[in-house]
Design a protein around this motif. Structure first.
Motif: not given
Length: 425
Positions: A125, A239, A242-243, A340-341, A344, A348, A365, A368-369
């Motif tokens: 990512y 993140a 969105s995640n 958001s995506t 993204s 960032k 990110y 957060s994932q």
């Protein structure tokens, strides 16, 4: 032409990586009993979802490792290494015998393969977002960097298309459960090998090249936290929302349609594939829109929409009994998420300077994932098993609220809006 080739190399690799990652989720309906025999289907799905989550625990390590490699040795090196590890994990998954052949070693090897893939995707990512942003013209960065999620969604769609094609081929459910899912992982390994070769030949990003190699400047986690703490926290909070919503509306949705809404497996796959295809088409227009009106308005739309509409949309899908209604509701959810995506990568990447950009984009990110994205499906299934499924929807809504706060604190970074003096955070 060089820019187009560079964007193609970065985006194609991202597509293959996410295809390999989502093949696990798409085909877990079939291979769960191979590695976890016995029990009811919900329990088997929960175990495979738990392995899915464990793979996420490697994401921060991958975000740190490949982020540092990308900042010190170049984005191209990190991208090639990332896709190579993903292909290796897919090959291991394809060749691992089942529980009936090797006993407990089977789920252990499944776990190892997912950890390798988690390490890979944790770095992908940040490397891909940084590379696509840096090879794009600044005034069109939102548009071109939106192709990260075009290919991310595209990887999921290819995985769904593969399972739909195999379901429609007439080979039968028994064959899919016996050996069909292994073919999917072999396809992923072969595609990763091809993209590894492609990425070895792309040009280094101009921003990194202009710095003469960011390794000349101090970097690493200590520098990132000491000098760029506010951007790190904003990137992490964005993140979080969105995640959680991404995995709620994508990987979990297929199981939700089967277990809660009562759709057949192949019908659930078709619903998810159709909505995902339209979400792919939405990414570039929304990215281009962010170049004109700024990144913040789209982040606001996501945070507010996710906060207010996640619970009613998910409850309505759970009560839906016809495919068209479920499709329309899922598309509404993905439209909110796309605000958001689509922005993204640009948002960032524009938070950090070149010498810590890959690490700054990738590590928050990935953490957060690991904490929120990877746990989403497991948490949702666990709450359903406990009879509290609706509680998960409120949790997802709250995470969108966190992203809304981060959007308020975000300083406008789109060059056109910033130049016009309207970029106050």
């Amino acid at each position: 032409m060089t820019r187009v080739r560079s964007i193609l190399g970065g985006a194609a690799g991202n597509l293959v990586e996410w295809f390999d990652w989502y093949v696990y989720s798409a085909f877990s309906l079939y291979f769960a009993p191979v590695f976890f025999p016995g029990g009811d289907p919900a329990a088997q799905f929960l175990k495979t979802a738990s392995v899915f989550w464990v793979g996420f625990l490697m994401r921060p390590v991958g975000g740190w490792l490949l982020g540092r490699i990308g900042d010190r040795h170049g984005r191209r090196t990190a991208l090639a290494l990332s896709v190579g590890m993903m292909g290796g994990g897919s090959l291991l998954l394809a060749l691992t015998p089942g529980y009936a052949q090797i006993g407990a070693a089977a789920p252990v090897l499944l776990l190892i393969a997912r950890m390798v893939q988690g390490l890979s995707l944790g770095g992908e990512y940040g490397a891909a977002a940084t590379y696509l942003s840096e090879v794009s013209a600044p005034e069109h960065r939102g548009f071109w960097s939106s192709f990260q999620y075009v290919t991310l969604y595209g990887g999921q769609l290819l995985a769904l298309a593969l399972i739909l094609g195999m379901q429609a081929s007439g080979i039968g459910e028994a064959a899919l459960a016996s050996w069909g899912w292994r073919v999917a992982f072999l396809v992923g390994a072969a595609l990763a090998l091809g993209v590894f070769w492609l990425r070895r030949g792309i040009a280094e990003s101009p921003d990194f090249a202009a710095e003469g190699g960011a390794a000349k400047k101090p970097g690493g986690i200590a520098v990132l936290w000491r000098e760029h703490r506010r951007p790190v926290l904003i990137a992490f909070a964005l993140a979080m929302g969105s995640n959680v919503l991404f995995y709620t509306f994508t990987t979990y949705m297929q199981k939700y349609l089967v277990v809660t809404s009562g759709f057949a497996k192949n019908e659930a796959s078709r619903i998810c594939a159709g909505a995902t295809f339209l979400a792919i088409l939405a990414q570039p227009p929304l990215g281009a829109l962010s170049d004109r009106i700024g990144r913040k308005p789209l982040q606001y739309a996501f945070g507010l929409g996710g906060l207010l509409l996640t619970v009613p949309i998910m409850l309505a899908i759970g009560r839906a009994h016809d495919a068209l209604t479920a499709f329309a509701l899922m598309l509404a959810a993905l439209t909110i998420l796309s605000c958001s995506t689509a922005t993204s990568a640009a948002v960032k990447a524009e938070l950090f300077p070149v010498h810590v950009r890959a690490l700054g984009v990738g590590l928050p990110y990935a953490i957060s994932q690991s904490l929120f994205g990877g746990s989403a499906e497991t948490l949702a299934l666990s709450l359903k098993a406990a009879g509290h499924e609706v509680a998960y929807f409120w949790y997802a809504s709250a995470m969108a609220g966190v992203a809304l706060i981060a959007a308020y604190l975000l300083k406008e970074s789109a060059p056109r809006r910033r130049a016009g003096g309207r970029g106050a955070g």
